[in-house]
Design a protein around this motif. Structure first.
Motif, short mmCIF file in Angstrom:
data_model
loop_
_atom_site.label_atom_id
_atom_site.label_comp_id
_atom_site.label_asym_id
_atom_site.label_seq_id
_atom_site.Cartn_x
_atom_site.Cartn_y
_atom_site.Cartn_z
N ALA A 169 53.42 62.16 15.21
CA ALA A 169 54.77 61.77 15.78
C ALA A 169 55.47 61.69 14.55
O ALA A 169 55.23 61.30 13.44
CB ALA A 169 54.52 60.56 16.74
N PRO A 170 56.95 61.61 14.85
CA PRO A 170 57.66 61.39 13.70
C PRO A 170 57.35 59.93 13.01
O PRO A 170 57.35 58.81 13.55
CB PRO A 170 59.33 61.31 14.45
CG PRO A 170 59.02 62.24 15.64
CD PRO A 170 57.59 62.09 16.13
N ALA A 171 57.24 59.97 11.78
CA ALA A 171 56.69 58.81 10.93
C ALA A 171 57.52 57.66 11.18
O ALA A 171 56.92 56.61 11.47
CB ALA A 171 56.68 59.27 9.51
N VAL A 172 58.89 57.80 11.02
CA VAL A 172 59.52 56.51 11.33
C VAL A 172 59.36 55.90 12.57
O VAL A 172 59.36 54.59 12.68
CB VAL A 172 60.89 56.83 11.11
CG1 VAL A 172 61.89 55.72 11.32
CG2 VAL A 172 61.26 57.46 9.50
N ALA A 173 59.61 56.79 13.74
CA ALA A 173 59.31 56.09 15.12
C ALA A 173 57.91 55.59 15.07
O ALA A 173 57.63 54.77 15.64
CB ALA A 173 59.56 57.35 16.03
N ALA A 174 56.77 56.37 14.79
CA ALA A 174 55.30 56.01 14.85
C ALA A 174 55.25 54.62 14.11
O ALA A 174 54.56 53.68 14.85
CB ALA A 174 54.40 56.92 14.46
N LEU A 175 55.76 54.51 12.97
CA LEU A 175 55.69 53.22 12.31
C LEU A 175 56.35 51.94 12.80
O LEU A 175 55.93 50.96 12.76
CB LEU A 175 55.82 53.59 10.86
CG LEU A 175 54.75 54.42 9.99
CD1 LEU A 175 55.19 54.84 8.59
CD2 LEU A 175 53.45 54.09 10.15
N GLY A 176 57.54 52.35 13.32
CA GLY A 176 58.52 51.40 13.76
C GLY A 176 58.18 50.74 14.92
O GLY A 176 57.88 49.60 15.43
N HIS A 177 57.36 51.53 15.94
CA HIS A 177 56.50 51.07 17.01
C HIS A 177 55.44 50.46 16.89
O HIS A 177 55.12 49.38 17.41
CB HIS A 177 56.24 52.34 17.96
CG HIS A 177 55.39 51.96 19.28
ND1 HIS A 177 55.97 51.13 20.36
CD2 HIS A 177 54.23 52.35 19.74
CE1 HIS A 177 55.17 51.11 21.28
NE2 HIS A 177 54.13 51.77 21.07
N ARG A 178 54.68 50.75 15.76
CA ARG A 178 53.50 49.83 15.28
C ARG A 178 53.80 48.62 14.78
O ARG A 178 52.97 47.76 15.17
CB ARG A 178 52.82 50.76 14.21
CG ARG A 178 51.72 50.14 13.70
CD ARG A 178 50.70 50.98 12.89
NE ARG A 178 49.56 50.33 12.14
CZ ARG A 178 49.60 49.71 11.15
NH1 ARG A 178 50.75 49.65 10.57
NH2 ARG A 178 48.44 49.04 10.61
N ALA A 179 54.89 48.65 14.04
CA ALA A 179 55.39 47.24 13.48
C ALA A 179 55.77 46.36 14.61
O ALA A 179 55.38 45.27 14.66
CB ALA A 179 56.50 47.45 12.58
N LEU A 180 56.40 46.71 15.67
CA LEU A 180 56.76 45.70 16.88
C LEU A 180 55.49 45.36 17.64
O LEU A 180 55.47 44.17 17.86
CB LEU A 180 57.80 46.79 17.57
CG LEU A 180 58.18 46.01 18.87
CD1 LEU A 180 59.05 44.71 18.60
CD2 LEU A 180 59.07 47.09 19.72
N ARG A 181 54.74 46.43 17.99
CA ARG A 181 53.43 46.18 18.59
C ARG A 181 52.57 44.99 17.85
O ARG A 181 52.13 44.03 18.06
CB ARG A 181 52.73 47.20 19.06
CG ARG A 181 53.24 48.13 19.97
CD ARG A 181 53.27 47.42 21.46
NE ARG A 181 51.69 47.18 21.68
CZ ARG A 181 51.00 48.23 22.51
NH1 ARG A 181 51.63 49.23 22.61
NH2 ARG A 181 49.75 47.84 22.54
N ARG A 182 52.54 45.07 16.67
CA ARG A 182 51.58 44.51 15.46
C ARG A 182 52.22 42.86 15.67
O ARG A 182 51.49 42.10 15.65
CB ARG A 182 51.66 45.07 14.27
CG ARG A 182 50.83 45.98 14.03
CD ARG A 182 50.53 46.58 12.69
NE ARG A 182 49.88 45.76 11.74
CZ ARG A 182 50.02 45.34 10.73
NH1 ARG A 182 51.01 45.52 10.16
NH2 ARG A 182 48.97 44.55 9.92
#
Length: 363
Positions: free
Chosen positions: A16-29
């Motif tokens: 997935a687009p890196a920024v979107a994937a990592l942003g979603h991960r940061a929020l969930r974490r």
């Protein structure tokens, strides 16, 4: 097995687009980190390295009340840390103090000293480590006994520890229970062949058919290949691996992106440990346990047969025993449906080890 599936799942996540994937991960974490905060006066949230078996090994101790029963969890794989499931099992910590340990070759313990610093990677060495971890926890928490929870391959250690050391454990709970019978039962492999034929997986079918009829003759690599096909040929198990296992690792507030790769390396490194159990026979080792004995199994588990677990359970002699199937579950039943698993712990285990009534221990 998990390592191969995990690598595929990780690649899909990062595709997935890196920024979107990592942003979603940061929020969930961040949300999971808030969920996991323990602020109760008599609670404990302690993680760190303890010298066990000559090397530094990672141990986590978490719970809302130190007066609660202590549960020592033995993870499966081998090499598959269950600390990644912390947010999913947060409710357990209201009723139990949960101890999780990354065995040698596993995740944070592996990261501490690297593959070359893990020492002897054998079943007997980790069995000895488990005794040492048990005694460390008994001393650290000032308790005489702990509940022993064996998950998947960890349940192979669990059976032996429970049988040998009833003075250390107040009860044994097995889930995704491994039962070894010296190769007599071939039903899991035969069911795999049926699934592969039905799916038209000719290459995979040929690989399984080429295995020696006696699984005790398989190499560690062949055993891992077989386990991988068991999981990937079953839609429910594969979905659980991707969503529950890899999803938990991806969103774990305790684990970094670097540790995603370390999880995979640890699984591969730990494959060799399975050679130590190829000749085990749990019936021959003994079906008498001097402590309460419980098996809570996924009803659709294609890796560790619930039918075989039930047959062993029926032969077990113990002061108290209970068997339950968890619906809509294959492997990783405790983590797919953690609330249902907690209900079983509260109904059967906690009242027994505390002397409380089951009605008083509600989720």
């Amino acid at each position: 097995m998990i390592a191969t599936i995990a690598a595929t799942s990780a690649a899909a996540l990062l595709a997935a687009p890196a920024v979107a994937a990592l942003g979603h991960r940061a929020l969930r974490r961040s949300r999971n980190a808030s969920l996991m905060k323990i602020t109760s006066r008599n609670g404990i949230d302690e993680q760190g390295f303890v010298r066990i078996g000559g090397i530094e090994q990672w141990i986590s101790i978490r719970g809302e009340d130190l007066a609660n029963p202590v549960v020592l969890e033995l993870h499966g794989g081998p090499g598959a840390s269950t600390a990644i499931f912390g947010p999913r099992t947060r409710s357990w910590e209201k009723h139990f103090t949960i101890v999780r340990w990354d065995m040698r070759g596993t995740l944070k313990t592996l990261g501490r000293s690297g593959p070359e610093g893990q020492g002897e990677m054998t079943f007997d060495r980790i069995h000895a480590d488990a005794i040492e971890v048990t005694d460390h926890i008994r001393t650290r928490l000032a308790v005489d006994k702990v509940v022993l929870l064996g998950h998947s391959y960890g349940s192979a250690f669990g059976l032996r520890l429970a049988r040998e050391f009833p003075e250390r454990y107040s009860a044994y709970v097995g889930t995704d229970q491994n039962i070894h019978d010296a190769g007599r039962d071939d039903s899991v492999r035969q069911a795999l062949l049926v699934r592969l034929r039905a799916a038209g997986k000719r290459k995979e079918l040929a690989a399984v058919e080429a295995l020696h009829p006696d699984e005790r003759q398989w190499t560690a690599r062949e055993r891992a290949m077989h386990a991988k096909l068991l999981a990937t040929s079953d839609p429910l198990t594969l979905e659980t691996m991707k969503k529950i296992v890899m999803g938990s690792l991806w969103f774990s507030p305790l684990h970094s992106l670097r540790e995603l790769g370390r999880f995979l390396k640890g699984m591969t490194l730990s494959e060799q440990i399975t050679q130590g159990t190829v000749g085990f026979d749990d019936w021959a080792d003994g079906t008498t346990f001097e402590l309460p004995f419980f098996l809570f199994q996924g009803e659709k588990d294609v890796l560790t047969s619930p039918e075989l677990a039930r047959r062993f359970f029926d032969d077990v002699q113990a002061p108290v025993k209970a068997f339950a199937l968890i619906e809509d579950c294959s492997h990783f039943a405790a983590f797919r449906h953690p609330e249902r698993f907690l209900e079983l712990l509260l109904a059967h285990v906690r009242p027994l080890v505390t002397g409380e009534s089951a009605l008083a221990a509600e989720v």
